[in-house]
Write a protein that holds these residues in place. Structure first.
Motif, PDB file in Angstrom:
ATOM      1  N   LEU A   1       0.857  -1.181   0.000  1.00 47.92           N
ATOM      2  CA  LEU A   1       0.000   0.000   0.000  1.00 47.92           C
ATOM      3  C   LEU A   1       0.897   1.236   0.000  1.00 47.92           C
ATOM      4  O   LEU A   1       1.511   1.563   1.027  1.00 47.92           O
ATOM      5  CB  LEU A   1      -0.922   0.013   1.221  1.00 47.92           C
ATOM      6  CG  LEU A   1      -1.930  -1.131   1.331  1.00 47.92           C
ATOM      7  CD1 LEU A   1      -2.705  -1.018   2.627  1.00 47.92           C
ATOM      8  CD2 LEU A   1      -2.872  -1.118   0.139  1.00 47.92           C
ATOM      9  N   PRO A   2       0.993   1.941  -1.104  1.00 55.33           N
ATOM     10  CA  PRO A   2       1.856   3.138  -1.146  1.00 55.33           C
ATOM     11  C   PRO A   2       1.282   4.254  -0.290  1.00 55.33           C
ATOM     12  O   PRO A   2       0.068   4.352  -0.079  1.00 55.33           O
ATOM     13  CB  PRO A   2       1.859   3.513  -2.626  1.00 55.33           C
ATOM     14  CG  PRO A   2       0.583   2.967  -3.156  1.00 55.33           C
ATOM     15  CD  PRO A   2       0.302   1.707  -2.394  1.00 55.33           C
ATOM     16  N   GLU A   3       2.180   5.048   0.231  1.00 54.67           N
ATOM     17  CA  GLU A   3       1.740   6.193   1.015  1.00 54.67           C
ATOM     18  C   GLU A   3       1.087   7.228   0.097  1.00 54.67           C
ATOM     19  O   GLU A   3       1.618   7.572  -0.959  1.00 54.67           O
ATOM     20  CB  GLU A   3       2.931   6.818   1.739  1.00 54.67           C
ATOM     21  CG  GLU A   3       3.562   5.899   2.782  1.00 54.67           C
ATOM     22  CD  GLU A   3       4.663   6.601   3.544  1.00 54.67           C
ATOM     23  OE1 GLU A   3       4.859   7.815   3.309  1.00 54.67           O
ATOM     24  OE2 GLU A   3       5.317   5.947   4.370  1.00 54.67           O
TER      25      GLU A   3
ATOM     26  N   ASP B   1      -0.555  14.547  -4.326  1.00 52.01           N
ATOM     27  CA  ASP B   1      -0.164  13.669  -5.437  1.00 52.01           C
ATOM     28  C   ASP B   1      -1.241  13.679  -6.510  1.00 52.01           C
ATOM     29  O   ASP B   1      -2.412  13.374  -6.242  1.00 52.01           O
ATOM     30  CB  ASP B   1       0.060  12.245  -4.938  1.00 52.01           C
ATOM     31  CG  ASP B   1       1.295  12.153  -4.064  1.00 52.01           C
ATOM     32  OD1 ASP B   1       2.168  13.037  -4.179  1.00 52.01           O
ATOM     33  OD2 ASP B   1       1.388  11.175  -3.279  1.00 52.01           O
ATOM     34  N   ARG B   2      -0.837  14.044  -7.745  1.00 51.13           N
ATOM     35  CA  ARG B   2      -1.789  14.026  -8.857  1.00 51.13           C
ATOM     36  C   ARG B   2      -1.942  12.627  -9.449  1.00 51.13           C
ATOM     37  O   ARG B   2      -3.010  12.268  -9.930  1.00 51.13           O
ATOM     38  CB  ARG B   2      -1.327  15.001  -9.945  1.00 51.13           C
ATOM     39  CG  ARG B   2      -1.322  16.462  -9.507  1.00 51.13           C
ATOM     40  CD  ARG B   2      -0.947  17.362 -10.669  1.00 51.13           C
ATOM     41  NE  ARG B   2      -0.971  18.769 -10.276  1.00 51.13           N
ATOM     42  CZ  ARG B   2      -0.678  19.762 -11.108  1.00 51.13           C
ATOM     43  NH1 ARG B   2      -0.332  19.495 -12.374  1.00 51.13           N
ATOM     44  NH2 ARG B   2      -0.742  21.019 -10.675  1.00 51.13           N
ATOM     45  N   ASN B   3      -0.874  11.863  -9.419  1.00 52.81           N
ATOM     46  CA  ASN B   3      -0.908  10.491  -9.943  1.00 52.81           C
ATOM     47  C   ASN B   3      -0.461   9.526  -8.841  1.00 52.81           C
ATOM     48  O   ASN B   3       0.694   9.077  -8.826  1.00 52.81           O
ATOM     49  CB  ASN B   3       0.002  10.347 -11.168  1.00 52.81           C
ATOM     50  CG  ASN B   3      -0.460  11.224 -12.323  1.00 52.81           C
ATOM     51  OD1 ASN B   3      -1.643  11.289 -12.633  1.00 52.81           O
ATOM     52  ND2 ASN B   3       0.492  11.915 -12.949  1.00 52.81           N
ATOM     53  N   PRO B   4      -1.320   9.237  -7.913  1.00 56.25           N
ATOM     54  CA  PRO B   4      -0.927   8.358  -6.809  1.00 56.25           C
ATOM     55  C   PRO B   4      -0.636   6.941  -7.314  1.00 56.25           C
ATOM     56  O   PRO B   4      -1.239   6.466  -8.286  1.00 56.25           O
ATOM     57  CB  PRO B   4      -2.148   8.382  -5.888  1.00 56.25           C
ATOM     58  CG  PRO B   4      -3.288   8.740  -6.783  1.00 56.25           C
ATOM     59  CD  PRO B   4      -2.735   9.660  -7.827  1.00 56.25           C
TER      60      PRO B   4
END
Length: 258
Positions: free
Chosen positions: A146-148, A153-156
């Motif tokens: 699971l990325p922070e 962030d526009r492109n999570p």
């Protein structure tokens, strides 16, 4: 004197020798038949499952309760075969940690990184335990990334998951892959179906004898009790022969003295 010695003393001494030999043989049988703990600290479900597998393969096994856990006991001479049989069956299974166990901590305050790590680990454990309930699955491991996320962030980065499954080779597990993927996707928010990878590995089916054993073991040729008697009979005969030679030598010496 010779008739008196032969008629009384010799049979009595032979009887005492026979008793000693019987005691030695009984002790040998008792020591060889002693049971030993193969695994300890098992729960009731696992020990029952392992006992059933061993009994199905003709290996004598029993369970012993100790406080809140159980121990699996087998005959000493069956230890090698028992470990091989249980390994092929994927037993004993891994002990999974629950959400409550993971989040229990003695610290008053935890950092966001620690909380996130505990959450990911707990989710991996919970999903892996659910997958092991599927028929044919020997063991499973789930790894979720699971990325922070940040509001800026526009492109999570999307979440990803990998699943390792160790299964019975007789069972066709490919038909269960879509169901397992849906289980993972529905359990993790913002996780896409195509971002879940499933790796299937059949359990080992190598026979107990294997290619490395040139000669089969004695236990595989005859039952354990018979093989034990075959080992003890030469020892008993040797003891009897030594006793007879010793008695014969004593008799000759006494006869010469007379």
């Amino acid at each position: 004197m010779w008739l008196n010695f032969k008629g009384r003393g010799f049979p009595e001494r032979m009887a005492r020798s026979a008793k000693r030999i019987a005691v030695v043989a009984a002790l040998g049988l008792a020591l060889a038949a002693c049971k030993t703990d193969l695994y300890t600290g098992l729960d009731e479900r696992q020990v029952n499952e392992m006992t059933a597998v061993l009994l199905t393969e003709g290996i004598e096994a029993s369970r012993v309760q100790r406080d809140d856990t159980f121990a699996l006991q087998i005959e000493r001479q069956d230890m090698t075969n028992a470990v091989a049989v249980l390994s092929r069956a994927g037993l004993p299974r891994d002990n999974f940690t629950s959400l409550g166990d993971v989040f229990s901590t003695d610290k008053m305050v935890s950092t966001p990184f620690e909380e996130r790590a505990r959450f990911m680990y707990a989710m991996n454990q919970e999903l892996a335990e659910s997958i092991t309930q599927i028929g044919g699955v020997t063991s499973a491991r789930v790894h979720i990334m699971l990325p922070e996320s940040s509001p800026l962030d526009r492109n999570p980065e999307a979440a990803r998951a990998s699943v390792f499954i160790y299964h019975d080779p007789v069972v066709e597990m490919t038909t269960h892959v879509p169901v397992i993927k849906k289980l993972i996707v529905n359990s993790i928010s913002d996780l896409n179906y195509e971002d879940v990878s499933i790796a299937l590995f059949p359990a080992s089916t190598v026979s107990q004898s294997g290619t490395g054993n040139i000669l089969p073991s004695l236990n595989s040729l005859v039952p354990a009790n018979i093989s034990l008697l075959l080992l003890l009979v030469p020892l008993v005969l040797l003891i009897i022969w030594v006793q007879l030679r010793r008695r014969s030598s004593d008799t000759e010496q006494k006869w010469l003295l007379k």
